[in-house]
Design a protein around this motif. Structure first.
Motif, PDB file in Angstrom:
ATOM      1  N   TRP A  73       3.663  26.630 -38.526  1.00  0.00           N
ATOM      2  CA  TRP A  73       2.854  25.204 -38.930  1.00  0.00           C
ATOM      3  C   TRP A  73       3.383  24.962 -40.522  1.00  0.00           C
ATOM      4  O   TRP A  73       3.302  25.954 -41.289  1.00  0.00           O
ATOM      5  N   THR A 128       3.153  21.304 -36.325  1.00  0.00           N
ATOM      6  CA  THR A 128       2.726  22.494 -35.849  1.00  0.00           C
ATOM      7  C   THR A 128       4.001  23.201 -35.234  1.00  0.00           C
ATOM      8  O   THR A 128       3.970  21.985 -33.997  1.00  0.00           O
ATOM      9  N   LYS A 143       0.369  28.531 -31.208  1.00  0.00           N
ATOM     10  CA  LYS A 143       0.804  28.247 -32.518  1.00  0.00           C
ATOM     11  C   LYS A 143       1.481  29.180 -33.112  1.00  0.00           C
ATOM     12  O   LYS A 143       1.869  30.840 -33.163  1.00  0.00           O
ATOM     13  N   ASP A 184       2.226  30.783 -41.639  1.00  0.00           N
ATOM     14  CA  ASP A 184       1.495  31.720 -40.368  1.00  0.00           C
ATOM     15  C   ASP A 184       0.481  32.426 -40.105  1.00  0.00           C
ATOM     16  O   ASP A 184       0.557  32.417 -40.828  1.00  0.00           O
ATOM     17  N   GLU A 240       7.232  21.047 -31.175  1.00  0.00           N
ATOM     18  CA  GLU A 240       6.920  20.306 -32.753  1.00  0.00           C
ATOM     19  C   GLU A 240       5.605  19.313 -32.576  1.00  0.00           C
ATOM     20  O   GLU A 240       5.619  18.707 -31.670  1.00  0.00           O
TER      21      GLU A 240
END
Length: 189
Positions: free
Chosen positions: A157, A147, A154, A182, A126
């Motif tokens: 977030w 994030t 990724k 997302d 994270e």
């Protein structure tokens, strides 16, 4: 000396005495404020360290260290709640019509986060940015952008907010709320 000559002298002495008293009071208040600011600066550093320890415990899959950051080791004692962004939620509703913005899911808690990281063969991290800390030295709020990465990719977030309390063992996380965005979510404005 008569009254006419002593009165102005007495007024001047009173004014100097009052000025000296106000100056001393101001210096004492400034000294107290300075000491308080220094104490709060130490608290801010300690809270920043909680955030960094959280991050590294997740990366290193270090459950004992991670668990030590929380006020309790019982999921029911720690607030842990997400809220879905609207476009993401609309997409989820296509397959789950009963989906709501913020559903309390007992299995979604602070322990499941570290357990999933430990059990996963892929690295989890994270990443935090823009932290803002407010504290009076006993209670604190920490807000930041996050994030979440899985294997460097990724996943989601949003904004995360923690409430912390200072105990005899140091600063402990008492509750966490966070928004989830997302790839279905609109680009950040």
């Amino acid at each position: 000396m008569d009254d006419r000559t002593t009165r102005p002298l007495m007024r001047a002495r009173f004014a100097v005495g009052r000025f000296t008293l106000l100056l001393c009071a101001g210096l004492l208040a400034a000294g107290h404020a300075g000491a308080e600011a220094t104490a709060h600066a130490e608290d801010v550093k300690a809270i920043e360290q909680v955030l960094e320890t959280f991050r590294t415990a997740l990366v290193n899959k270090d459950k004992p260290t991670y668990m030590s950051l929380f006020f309790s080791d019982k999921p029911e004692d720690i607030g842990w709640q997400f809220v879905s962004e609207d476009v993401r939620l609309q997409d989820i509703r296509r397959t789950k019509p009963d989906a709501i913005k913020a559903r309390q899911i007992p299995s979604n808690n602070f322990i499941s986060l570290i357990d999933n990281a430990v059990a996963s063969s892929t690295p989890k991290e994270e990443v935090f940015s823009n932290p803002k800390i407010e504290t009076d030295g006993d209670a604190a709020s920490l807000t930041f952008d996050y994030t979440f990465l899985s294997d460097g990719v990724k996943q989601n977030w949003g904004k995360e907010m923690w409430q912390l309390i200072r105990t005899e063992q140091g600063w402990k996380i008492f509750s966490v709320i966070y928004s989830v965005r997302d790839e279905r979510s609109p680009a950040a404005e």
